[in-house]
Scaffold this motif. Structure first.
Motif, PDB file in Angstrom:
ATOM      1  N   VAL A   1      -9.776   5.911  17.278  1.00 18.83           N
ATOM      2  CA  VAL A   1      -9.502   6.426  18.626  1.00 18.83           C
ATOM      3  C   VAL A   1     -10.771   7.071  19.201  1.00 18.83           C
ATOM      4  O   VAL A   1     -11.071   6.920  20.384  1.00 18.83           O
ATOM      5  CB  VAL A   1      -8.312   7.415  18.602  1.00 18.83           C
TER       6      VAL A   1
ATOM      7  N   ALA B   1      -5.037   5.918   6.261  1.00 24.28           N
ATOM      8  CA  ALA B   1      -4.614   5.380   7.563  1.00 24.28           C
ATOM      9  C   ALA B   1      -4.801   6.416   8.672  1.00 24.28           C
ATOM     10  O   ALA B   1      -5.245   6.094   9.779  1.00 24.28           O
ATOM     11  CB  ALA B   1      -3.165   4.926   7.488  1.00 24.28           C
TER      12      ALA B   1
ATOM     13  N   LYS C   1       0.812  -1.224   0.000  1.00 20.36           N
ATOM     14  CA  LYS C   1       0.000   0.000   0.000  1.00 20.36           C
ATOM     15  C   LYS C   1       0.838   1.263   0.000  1.00 20.36           C
ATOM     16  O   LYS C   1       0.462   2.264  -0.595  1.00 20.36           O
ATOM     17  CB  LYS C   1      -0.929  -0.008   1.216  1.00 20.36           C
ATOM     18  N   ARG C   2       1.965   1.223   0.724  1.00 16.93           N
ATOM     19  CA  ARG C   2       2.797   2.419   0.786  1.00 16.93           C
ATOM     20  C   ARG C   2       3.432   2.731  -0.558  1.00 16.93           C
ATOM     21  O   ARG C   2       3.820   3.861  -0.813  1.00 16.93           O
ATOM     22  CB  ARG C   2       3.911   2.231   1.819  1.00 16.93           C
TER      23      ARG C   2
ATOM     24  N   GLU D   1       0.329   6.536  17.899  1.00 16.96           N
ATOM     25  CA  GLU D   1       0.602   7.922  18.232  1.00 16.96           C
ATOM     26  C   GLU D   1      -0.650   8.607  18.786  1.00 16.96           C
ATOM     27  O   GLU D   1      -0.611   9.294  19.799  1.00 16.96           O
ATOM     28  CB  GLU D   1       1.090   8.635  16.977  1.00 16.96           C
ATOM     29  N   ARG D   2      -1.795   8.402  18.126  1.00 17.25           N
ATOM     30  CA  ARG D   2      -3.033   9.052  18.569  1.00 17.25           C
ATOM     31  C   ARG D   2      -3.485   8.543  19.933  1.00 17.25           C
ATOM     32  O   ARG D   2      -4.058   9.277  20.725  1.00 17.25           O
ATOM     33  CB  ARG D   2      -4.143   8.834  17.548  1.00 17.25           C
ATOM     34  N   ILE D   3      -3.248   7.251  20.149  1.00 16.89           N
ATOM     35  CA  ILE D   3      -3.653   6.710  21.450  1.00 16.89           C
ATOM     36  C   ILE D   3      -2.763   7.268  22.554  1.00 16.89           C
ATOM     37  O   ILE D   3      -3.245   7.649  23.608  1.00 16.89           O
ATOM     38  CB  ILE D   3      -3.640   5.173  21.415  1.00 16.89           C
TER      39      ILE D   3
ATOM     40  N   SER E   1      -3.878  10.692  23.187  1.00 19.78           N
ATOM     41  CA  SER E   1      -5.161  10.676  23.878  1.00 19.78           C
ATOM     42  C   SER E   1      -4.984  10.340  25.361  1.00 19.78           C
ATOM     43  O   SER E   1      -5.675  10.875  26.218  1.00 19.78           O
ATOM     44  CB  SER E   1      -6.049   9.654  23.184  1.00 19.78           C
TER      45      SER E   1
ATOM     46  N   LEU F   1       0.357  -2.006   8.488  1.00 15.91           N
ATOM     47  CA  LEU F   1       1.664  -1.436   8.829  1.00 15.91           C
ATOM     48  C   LEU F   1       1.644   0.087   8.706  1.00 15.91           C
ATOM     49  O   LEU F   1       2.387   0.800   9.367  1.00 15.91           O
ATOM     50  CB  LEU F   1       2.748  -2.032   7.934  1.00 15.91           C
ATOM     51  N   GLU F   2       0.733   0.550   7.842  1.00 15.67           N
ATOM     52  CA  GLU F   2       0.594   1.982   7.676  1.00 15.67           C
ATOM     53  C   GLU F   2      -0.234   2.565   8.827  1.00 15.67           C
ATOM     54  O   GLU F   2       0.023   3.663   9.306  1.00 15.67           O
ATOM     55  CB  GLU F   2      -0.099   2.227   6.337  1.00 15.67           C
ATOM     56  N   LEU F   3      -1.225   1.802   9.233  1.00 15.05           N
ATOM     57  CA  LEU F   3      -2.124   2.288  10.291  1.00 15.05           C
ATOM     58  C   LEU F   3      -1.445   2.321  11.660  1.00 15.05           C
ATOM     59  O   LEU F   3      -1.668   3.249  12.449  1.00 15.05           O
ATOM     60  CB  LEU F   3      -3.370   1.383  10.346  1.00 15.05           C
TER      61      LEU F   3
ATOM     62  N   ALA G   1      -7.274   5.953  11.809  1.00 16.71           N
ATOM     63  CA  ALA G   1      -6.737   5.977  13.169  1.00 16.71           C
ATOM     64  C   ALA G   1      -7.533   6.963  14.025  1.00 16.71           C
ATOM     65  O   ALA G   1      -7.880   6.681  15.180  1.00 16.71           O
ATOM     66  CB  ALA G   1      -5.258   6.359  13.142  1.00 16.71           C
TER      67      ALA G   1
ATOM     68  N   PRO H   1       1.500   3.041  13.153  1.00 21.63           N
ATOM     69  CA  PRO H   1       2.123   4.223  13.774  1.00 21.63           C
ATOM     70  C   PRO H   1       1.121   5.339  14.069  1.00 21.63           C
ATOM     71  O   PRO H   1       1.175   5.950  15.133  1.00 21.63           O
ATOM     72  CB  PRO H   1       3.154   4.673  12.729  1.00 21.63           C
ATOM     73  N   PHE H   2       0.180   5.575  13.155  1.00 22.37           N
ATOM     74  CA  PHE H   2      -0.837   6.603  13.379  1.00 22.37           C
ATOM     75  C   PHE H   2      -1.650   6.295  14.633  1.00 22.37           C
ATOM     76  O   PHE H   2      -1.907   7.151  15.470  1.00 22.37           O
ATOM     77  CB  PHE H   2      -1.799   6.670  12.184  1.00 22.37           C
ATOM     78  N   LEU H   3      -2.064   5.036  14.697  1.00 27.66           N
ATOM     79  CA  LEU H   3      -2.948   4.639  15.787  1.00 27.66           C
ATOM     80  C   LEU H   3      -2.218   4.740  17.128  1.00 27.66           C
ATOM     81  O   LEU H   3      -2.744   5.289  18.099  1.00 27.66           O
ATOM     82  CB  LEU H   3      -3.431   3.207  15.518  1.00 27.66           C
TER      83      LEU H   3
ATOM     84  N   VAL I   1      -7.387  -0.521   5.376  1.00 28.49           N
ATOM     85  CA  VAL I   1      -6.093   0.151   5.200  1.00 28.49           C
ATOM     86  C   VAL I   1      -4.971  -0.805   5.605  1.00 28.49           C
ATOM     87  O   VAL I   1      -5.202  -1.764   6.337  1.00 28.49           O
ATOM     88  CB  VAL I   1      -5.979   1.466   6.019  1.00 28.49           C
ATOM     89  N   ASP I   2      -3.788  -0.543   5.103  1.00 26.58           N
ATOM     90  CA  ASP I   2      -2.649  -1.402   5.375  1.00 26.58           C
ATOM     91  C   ASP I   2      -2.284  -1.309   6.856  1.00 26.58           C
ATOM     92  O   ASP I   2      -2.097  -0.220   7.391  1.00 26.58           O
ATOM     93  CB  ASP I   2      -1.469  -0.948   4.509  1.00 26.58           C
TER      94      ASP I   2
END
Lengths: 387, 327, 255
Positions: free
Chosen positions: C246, C238, A151-152, B319-321, B324, B311-313, C242, B315-317, B308-309
């Motif tokens: 959250v 993504a 995907k990337r 970080e947001r957690i 939060s 591995l892509e998700l 995310a 880091p975002f997730l 969504v991929d």
């Protein structure tokens, strides 16, 4: 030693140690390239088989590039030892074995369905023709496994598709008839049998189509078509996308729509640079983007530091990490950040996820972006809407 | 006359009925009730005590005792069952689609001349005919099958029926019998039961679990999964293939022959949703699945999903957690 | 010690499964096959036993033409003998028929141990291993993760998995049929050149018999799982996903 390809070259080694000194992971090897050769000469090949050093090589080609007598350390010595280990069925790290098995079965190392290879084209926003048996296209674009499935990397495939369309190039892809070129992870990882099999299948597919140029985005596919396929008697007119675009630099300049006022540094992919001698094309392409300032890292061109993912090492990260504790991509993004660049431009699909992860680990998020050269060109041409 | 009885062959470990037994009782009742059939729960054991006062959802509980029946032994079980089932002559015998039921099905099928349907997620009585729905090919296919009028054996997929309904508020009539056959000179002997090692995290007690499947691709990527679990204050668990690769210890395996977990949140990353994994986690309060394949069976079980991929998700997730939590 | 491993070809679910016009079977042209995962583990366990004892391993491959490839892989990995058992596609997944069909071939081989996967992906009736054990009058235990054979060769100690991560240690008299859940070690790798060498040099024995007619179970309808019970799919890239996720977790007090 006679069994090893170009064994006679190995005999000419002068034991100067240039290889071991230039290896980015040499300090973690109980057998550096120089010691490997001396062990071979002493007939102690069994010692080499017991060592992990053979699987630490990341195919950066520093040793090969610097060897004063031209011993092909990466492509022949290390690969030859790996071929031997594989044929004995021992010592192959299981992550790599899985990648091999998937490549043999599905034609890609991810274990994805071959039929879904061109699924990414649906959202490309431009027409991408699949060149079928008997059809022809000026440019046959070999998208590669990463560009097709990861995907990337798919975004960069879309970017390139849009550039080709904007340049009015008569191009097409092989769709589900395309398979792994075999260079990564097969040939340099010692899975020669798999490489030969893929070579044969791919050449059959090429033979069914008429084209003037094979266009690739992955430097490893470039190496396979530029060096390894010819070695097997089947030369191909291959261009890496940075070369293809550099050939059309004036046209690119005419079509630029947008200034990108950013500082950019370019990372030379080992497989395109040291292994295949192409350093200028990516820089020529980057220079076509208005407003962009190109900075160089101290280690550039033939001195560039490796991203650590070549030669199948992409699958051996944890194996290598356990034994070296040196994250090459992290060192590299730090070097990039030190130049003051805001963008790290790359020309190899492996580097996108590797450097993006390293940027996060190094705490450089928000300061350094990792982008493929094609992606930046498409941006300058104003082609990235809707991606 | 067509037989009108359903027999549930109970599974138990260390003096406790397994969840699958209660699920089978729910299934048996669902089939038997509209048809006016009779449900027998058959328990083979050495000591009847822990089982004789259970309020099971059966019309009777039949406990057969003998020393070699204390722990599961396929040779002892089949010897007793062949004898008993000939006597009882039911219409339907339910076994778990488990390591226990699968050991018995073949011998009972050939010994009693009865067809077997495995992987059943639903069994229905239509008129007097029985129809079965089974999962095949990692849950990607559902097969409907019919059998003739005689005895049929079905292997019930764990997690297909509500186990709460396998218990009621009264104790059915209980009958205790000695084994009708000799259990000497068995070709299989049970030596000992080994409890799971406890040094590691007990994933059955963690309220938030991040499950890693094959889609995680490599051992290296587990690091990002661990980071997410840490940010969430939970633990990492995995599907069988991931554990078979030795990327995580056995104690982290969720599913058939692994752990059954019911956390408040189960985040399935790169998990396809094969039934053997799903049966171990489908009871979770909230299930979120991440898989690039929009047809992955996990999306039937999950409450929320995304293609969504992973591995892509990640880091975002993470970080947001973290952000939060920091707030 | 003589060990037989039964390898079955089952539909590969990486490729999309297409239901045929009859609504009861898979479209033949669209199918690709793969060796049943449990059977691969059985082969690995057999090769582990071979490395510990003086044992010969016979790979018994069941299926169509693709079953030949599975034999080559098995030989490349270390199997000593290769036996091909061809069966038509329509009879795949009918383990009652297959067990009866295989029994004479296994009997004449005089094996001490017969290993196969405890489960097959396309299995609709009882497991092959248990049925085969009855046909051979051998004891059977399945769901195993380890097998050790006593030096005298007349008994095996096995580890059987139970729910909750528990293991049952059992002793089985040989000869026996064992159903393998997973091998003690990750599966070994056979390189492509070793497999092609095996293809060229291996001696494949072919078993021919007549498939017995067994009154088994009949599929009346084959379907894909309904989409009705589908998860709420989160849209966007993504970063968007995310963010949404959250928010959902926060609403439920999970973060």
């Amino acid at each position: 030693m006679g069994k090893l390809p170009s064994g006679e070259k190995i005999l000419s080694c002068i034991q100067c140690g240039m290889c071991s000194g230039s290896c980015p992971l040499g300090y973690a090897m109980d057998y550096t390239p120089r010691r490997m050769i001396s062990a071979l000469r002493a007939g102690r090949i069994e010692d080499l088989y017991r060592s992990d050093a053979i699987w630490l090589c990341v195919s950066c080609f520093n040793c090969t590039f610097r060897c004063p007598v031209g011993v092909q350390i990466t492509d022949r010595l290390i690969a030859g030892l790996r071929v031997d280990l594989l044929s004995r069925g021992v010592g192959v790290p299981s992550e790599l074995a899985t990648a091999f098995e998937r490549t043999a079965r599905y034609g890609n190392p991810f274990g994805e369905s071959p039929k879904k290879r061109d699924a990414w084209t649906k959202d490309a926003g431009v027409d991408i023709r699949v060149v079928r048996d008997g059809d022809s296209a000026e440019v046959l674009w070999w998208v590669g496994c990463f560009g097709s499935y990861n995907k990337r990397n798919q975004k960069d495939s879309v970017a390139l598709a849009r550039i080709l369309t904007a340049l009015d190039v008569d191009f097409g892809i092989l769709g589900s008839d395309e398979r792994c070129s075999g260079d990564l992870p097969c040939s340099s990882q010692g899975e020669e049998g798999l490489f030969y099999e893929l070579h044969q299948k791919n050449m059959q597919e090429f033979a069914k189509r008429k084209f003037k140029t094979v266009l690739v985005g992955d430097p490893h596919a470039y190496n396979a078509f530029n060096k390894e396929y010819p070695r097997l008697g089947t030369p191909l007119p291959v261009r890496h996308h940075t070369q293809f675009l550099a050939d059309r630099a004036p046209e690119l300049r005419r079509q630029m729509r947008k200034e990108i006022r950013m500082k950019v540094t370019y990372h030379d992919a080992c497989c395109l640079g040291r292994r295949n001698g192409e350093y200028e094309a990516p820089r020529i392409v980057l220079e076509t983007i208005p407003g962009m300032k190109l900075l160089e890292m101290p280690r550039n061109r033939e001195n560039a530091l490796c991203c650590g993912g070549g030669g199948g090492a992409n699958w051996l990260d944890s194996f290598i990490w356990q034994r070296t504790r040196v994250p090459l991509p992290m060192q590299r993004v730090q070097e990039a950040a030190k130049t003051g660049a805001e963008i790290l431009a790359v020309s190899c699909p492996l580097e996108i996820p590797r450097f993006e992860d390293a940027v996060k680990s190094a705490g450089l998020e928000g300061r350094l972006k990792v982008l493929d050269v094609s992606h930046m060109v498409a941006d300058g041409m104003g082609l990235l809407g809707g991606t | 006359m067509i037989p009108r009885e359903v027999v549930v062959v109970a599974e138990h470990v260390a003096g406790e009925l397994s969840d699958i037994t209660l699920e089978m009782l729910t299934c048996a009742r669902e089939v038997a009730f509209p048809l006016g059939w009779h449900v027998t729960c058959l328990i083979l054991v050495d000591d009847p005590k822990p089982f004789q006062a259970l309020p099971l959802a059966s019309d009777r509980t039949l406990i057969v005792t003998d020393a070699p029946l204390g722990s599961f032994n396929p040779a002892a079980y089949t010897r007793v069952l062949l004898h008993l089932l000939k006597d009882l002559s039911p219409r339907l015998v339910l076994l778990g689609n488990t390591s226990v039921g699968m050991d018995l099905a073949g011998t009972l099928s050939l010994g009693l001349g009865a067809p077997v349907v495995s992987g059943c997620t639903r069994i229905r009585g239509e008129g007097e005919r029985l129809s079965f729905t089974s999962k095949l090919c990692g849950g990607k296919l559902l097969a409907r099958t019919d059998v003739g009028d005689g005895l049929a054996i079905a292997l019930v997929m764990p997690g297909s029926y509500n186990r709460e309904l396998g218990m009621v508020d009264r104790v059915p009539p209980v009958e205790i019998r000695a084994s009708p056959v000799s259990l000497e000179a068995l070709p299989v002997r049970f030596l000992e039961l080994v409890e799971p090692k406890t040094e590691d995290v007990d994933i059955t007690k963690v309220p938030i679990l991040v499950g890693a499947g094959r889609g995680i691709q490599s051992r290296e990527n587990l690091k990002a999964v661990e980071d997410l679990a840490e940010a969430l204050g939970g633990a990492v668990c995995a599907t069988r293939p991931v554990v078979d690769q030795r990327w995580l210890p056995r104690t982290r395996q969720v599913g058939r022959s692994g752990m059954t977990v019911k956390p408040r949140l189960y985040l399935a990353l790169g998990v396809s949703g094969a039934p053997e994994h799903v049966e171990g986690m489908k009871g979770s309060d909230l299930i979120v699945a991440v898989n690039t394949d929009p047809d992955a069976p996990i999306f039937e079980t999950a409450h929320y999903g995304t293609t969504v991929d992973v591995l892509e998700l990640l880091p975002f997730l993470t970080e947001r957690i973290r952000a939060s939590r920091g707030r | 010690m003589k060990i037989a491993v039964i390898l079955r070809q089952v539909p590969d679910v990486v490729q999309e499964l297409v239901i045929a016009a009859d609504g009861r079977s898979l479209a033949k042209d669209e199918l690709t096959y793969i060796t049943n995962e449990g059977d691969e583990h059985a082969l690995e366990e057999a090769l582990i036993l071979k490395s510990r004892h003086a044992a010969t391993v016979t790979a018994v491959s069941v299926g169509g033409d693709e079953a030949r490839d599975a034999l080559a892989t098995a030989v490349a990995k270390g199997a000593d003998e290769a036996l091909l058992v061809s069966i038509p596609l329509e009879r795949r997944g009918d383990n009652h028929g297959l067990a009866a069909y295989l029994a004479p071939a296994i009997t004449s081989g005089g094996y001490d141990l017969v290993l196969t996967g405890v489960w097959a992906a396309d299995q609709l009736d009882a497991g092959l291993a248990g049925l085969l054990a009855v046909q051979l009058s051998f004891p059977y235990v399945g769901g195993l993760t380890a097998v050790a054979v006593e030096p005298a060769g007349n008994r095996a100690t096995v580890h059987k998995e139970f729910p909750g991560g528990r293991l049952g240690v059992m002793e089985v008299s040989l000869p026996a049929v064992l159903g393998i859940q997973s091998a003690e070690q990750p599966l070994r790798y056979a390189s492509v050149s070793k497999i092609s060498q095996a293809k060229r040099t291996m001696q494949v024995k072919e078993f021919r018999g007549s498939l017995p007619n067994v009154e088994g179970v009949h599929v009346s309808r084959l379907t894909k799982p309904e989409a009705s019970a589908k998860a709420d799919m989160l849209q966007g890239d993504a970063s968007r996903v995310a963010e949404t996720l959250v928010r959902i977790l926060r609403e439920r007090g999970l973060v």
